[in-house]
Design a protein around this motif. Sequence first.
Motif, short mmCIF file in Angstrom:
data_model
loop_
_atom_site.label_atom_id
_atom_site.label_comp_id
_atom_site.label_asym_id
_atom_site.label_seq_id
_atom_site.Cartn_x
_atom_site.Cartn_y
_atom_site.Cartn_z
N ILE A 142 0.85 -1.20 0.00
CA ILE A 142 0.00 0.00 0.00
C ILE A 142 0.88 1.25 0.00
CG2 ILE A 142 -1.85 -1.21 1.21
CD1 ILE A 142 -1.16 0.38 3.74
N ALA A 143 0.38 2.29 -0.65
CA ALA A 143 1.05 3.60 -0.61
C ALA A 143 0.53 4.32 0.63
CB ALA A 143 0.72 4.40 -1.87
N ASP A 144 1.40 4.51 1.61
CA ASP A 144 0.95 4.95 2.93
C ASP A 144 1.78 6.11 3.47
OD1 ASP A 144 0.44 3.22 6.14
OD2 ASP A 144 0.11 5.30 5.50
N THR A 145 1.27 7.34 3.30
CA THR A 145 2.01 8.53 3.77
C THR A 145 2.10 8.57 5.29
OG1 THR A 145 -0.06 9.79 3.80
CG2 THR A 145 1.30 9.94 1.79
N GLY A 146 1.26 7.79 5.99
CA GLY A 146 1.23 7.81 7.46
C GLY A 146 2.24 6.88 8.09
N THR A 147 2.95 6.08 7.27
CA THR A 147 3.99 5.19 7.80
C THR A 147 5.34 5.77 7.45
OG1 THR A 147 2.64 3.18 7.71
CG2 THR A 147 5.03 2.89 7.51
N THR A 148 6.23 5.79 8.42
CA THR A 148 7.53 6.44 8.23
C THR A 148 8.42 5.71 7.26
OG1 THR A 148 7.37 7.16 10.51
CG2 THR A 148 9.53 7.33 9.49
N LEU A 149 8.48 4.39 7.41
CA LEU A 149 9.50 3.62 6.70
C LEU A 149 8.92 2.84 5.51
CD1 LEU A 149 11.48 2.25 9.80
CD2 LEU A 149 11.78 4.42 8.57
N LEU A 150 9.82 2.18 4.80
CA LEU A 150 9.47 1.26 3.71
C LEU A 150 9.53 -0.15 4.30
CD1 LEU A 150 9.06 0.27 0.79
CD2 LEU A 150 11.47 0.84 0.35
N LEU A 151 8.37 -0.79 4.43
CA LEU A 151 8.28 -2.08 5.13
C LEU A 151 7.96 -3.17 4.11
CD1 LEU A 151 6.18 -0.86 8.22
CD2 LEU A 151 8.67 -1.01 8.02
N GLY A 203 5.92 3.29 2.66
CA GLY A 203 5.75 4.48 3.50
C GLY A 203 6.60 5.64 3.00
N ASP A 204 6.83 6.61 3.89
CA ASP A 204 7.45 7.87 3.50
C ASP A 204 8.82 7.69 2.85
OD1 ASP A 204 6.17 9.52 6.51
OD2 ASP A 204 5.21 8.96 4.61
N VAL A 205 9.61 6.71 3.30
CA VAL A 205 10.95 6.51 2.71
C VAL A 205 10.84 6.24 1.21
CG1 VAL A 205 12.87 4.84 2.64
CG2 VAL A 205 12.16 5.84 4.82
N ALA A 206 9.81 5.50 0.81
CA ALA A 206 9.62 5.24 -0.64
C ALA A 206 8.97 6.45 -1.32
CB ALA A 206 8.74 4.00 -0.84
N ILE A 207 7.97 7.04 -0.67
CA ILE A 207 7.21 8.14 -1.27
C ILE A 207 8.10 9.36 -1.49
CG2 ILE A 207 5.25 9.73 -0.90
CD1 ILE A 207 3.83 7.38 0.53
N LYS A 208 9.10 9.55 -0.60
CA LYS A 208 10.03 10.68 -0.76
C LYS A 208 10.80 10.65 -2.08
CE LYS A 208 11.46 10.34 3.70
NZ LYS A 208 12.40 10.42 4.84
N ALA A 209 10.92 9.47 -2.68
CA ALA A 209 11.67 9.34 -3.94
C ALA A 209 10.80 9.63 -5.15
CB ALA A 209 12.22 7.91 -4.04
N ALA A 210 9.51 9.90 -4.91
CA ALA A 210 8.56 9.95 -6.04
C ALA A 210 7.53 11.06 -5.87
CB ALA A 210 7.82 8.62 -6.14
N LEU A 211 6.82 11.32 -6.96
CA LEU A 211 5.55 12.05 -6.90
C LEU A 211 4.49 10.94 -7.03
CD1 LEU A 211 3.79 14.68 -7.01
CD2 LEU A 211 3.90 14.45 -9.50
N VAL A 212 3.58 10.84 -6.04
CA VAL A 212 2.59 9.77 -6.05
C VAL A 212 1.20 10.36 -6.32
CG1 VAL A 212 1.65 7.78 -4.81
CG2 VAL A 212 4.00 8.50 -4.38
N VAL A 213 0.52 9.78 -7.31
CA VAL A 213 -0.81 10.24 -7.72
C VAL A 213 -1.85 9.24 -7.23
CG1 VAL A 213 -2.31 10.89 -9.66
CG2 VAL A 213 0.17 11.27 -9.80
N PHE A 214 -2.79 9.72 -6.43
CA PHE A 214 -3.88 8.89 -5.90
C PHE A 214 -5.12 9.22 -6.74
CE2 PHE A 214 -1.71 7.39 -2.04
CZ PHE A 214 -0.66 8.28 -1.96
N ASP A 215 -5.44 8.34 -7.68
CA ASP A 215 -6.47 8.62 -8.67
C ASP A 215 -7.73 7.80 -8.37
OD1 ASP A 215 -6.49 8.60 -12.37
OD2 ASP A 215 -8.12 8.77 -10.90
N LEU A 216 -8.66 8.44 -7.63
CA LEU A 216 -9.88 7.73 -7.21
C LEU A 216 -10.79 7.49 -8.41
CD1 LEU A 216 -11.36 6.66 -4.70
CD2 LEU A 216 -12.47 8.92 -4.50
#
Length: 327
Positions: A217-226, A304-317
Motif C-alpha cells: 500500500i502507498a501509505d504517507t502515514g507510515t515512516t519507513l518502507l516495510l 511508506g514515506d521513505v519510498a514516497i520521498k523518492a517519487a511524486l505519487v498520484v492517488f487517482d480515485l
Amino acid sequence: QTGSAPNHPSDSEDDEYITNVSIGTPAQVLPLDFDTGSSDLWVFSSETPSSSARGHTIYTPSKSSTSKKVSGASWSITYGDNSSSSGDVYTDTVTIGGFSVTGQAVESATKVSTQFVQDTSNSGLVGLALDSGNTVKPTKQKTWFSNASSHLAQPVFTADLNHQADGSYNFGFIDTTLASGPITYVPISTGNGFWEFTSASYAIGGGSSKKHSTDGIADTGTTLLLLDDTIVDAYYNQVESAQYDDSQEGYTFDCSEDLPSFSFAVGSSTITVPGSLINFAPVDGNTCFGGLQSDDGIGISIFGDVAIKAALVVFDLGNKRLGWAQK
Ligand SMILES: Cc1c(C=O)c(-c2nnc3c4c(C[n+]5cc6c(C)n(C)c(C)c6c(Cl)n5)n(C)c(C)c4cnn23)c(C)n1C
C-alpha cells in the motif's frame, strides 16, 4: 476547483509530515498528519482529557458556528504501531489548501494512546484511504477527499514528500513539474480499503532485477518502507556492517557506509529509492537505523514515506489507480 497545501517533516528524522488544516467557523487551524493508510479524520479536541491534550492544538466544536454533533456516533481506531484513539463525531467545514468541504465528519478524540500524547507535532490525522476503512459507527463517514472529489477539477490528489524540506499535497490537479520522470499508473485493489497495488520485481543498487511479487500500500502515514523479509535480508546482505539489532527491532549499520539504492517495479517502470534515504537516522554513536525494514509478515507491505520521498505519487480515485513518478 483545486486545492494545494504545503507539508513539512515533523522532526529531523522525517518521522511524519504535517499540514495545517482549518476546521470550523471562525477557522481553527490544526497541524495534522495526512495518512493515505487510514480513513478517519480525527483531532485532539476540547473533549480530550487536558492531561493528554497538553502541548497539542485542539478543536473546540462549541466555538464553531458551523459544527453539528452527529448523534449516537462513535469511532475507534488502532494503527500499525499499536497506537490508538477513539471518541465521538461532529460535522463541520474543513478547509485544506484553500478548498472547503462543508459537513465533513470531524472525529473528536475522547481517548488517545501515549504515542499520540507524546507526539506533540500533530493534533490528529486526516485519513485519505478509501471510505470503506472508516471506523465510525453506526454510520460510516466519508473522507475529506471523497467528499471533495466530486467538486474537484479531477478526482485525484498527489503527495510530494521531501527529506528535511517542504512538500505538498495537491487536490484536483497533477503538477508534473514536481517529477523528473513520467507518471506510470497501476491499478489498485480496493478490497482492503487501501491504495493497494502489486509490484512485480525489485533491484538492489545496480544489480539485476529480481522477480518478486509485492502486494503493498502507498501509505504517507507510515515512516519507513516495510517489505517482506526476503527482500530486506537481500538488501542488507549488500551492506557490509549491517546487522539485525534486536533492541532496535530492525537492521542497523555503520553510519559512514555508502548504502545501495533500492528499486521497485511500478508496471513497466521502476522507482529508485536512493541509498541516502535508506540511511534513515542515527540510533547511537556511529550506528544508524535503516529506512527499509521488515513488514513483520503482517500480510501486506507498506510503501511508506521513505519510498514516497523518492517519487511524486498520484492517488487517482476516478480511475481507481495509483501513479508513481521518479523525482
Ligand atoms: C505495521 C507498522 C506501521 C504501519 O503504519 C508502523 C508505523 N510506522 N509509522 C507509523 C506511524 C506514525 C508516524 N510516526 C512514526 C514515528 C517514529 C518511528 N518515531 C520514532 C516517531 C517519533 C514517530 C512519529 Cl512522531 N510518527 N504515526 C504518526 C502513526 C500514528 C503511526 C502508526 N504506525 N506507524 C509500524 C511501526 N509498523 C510495525
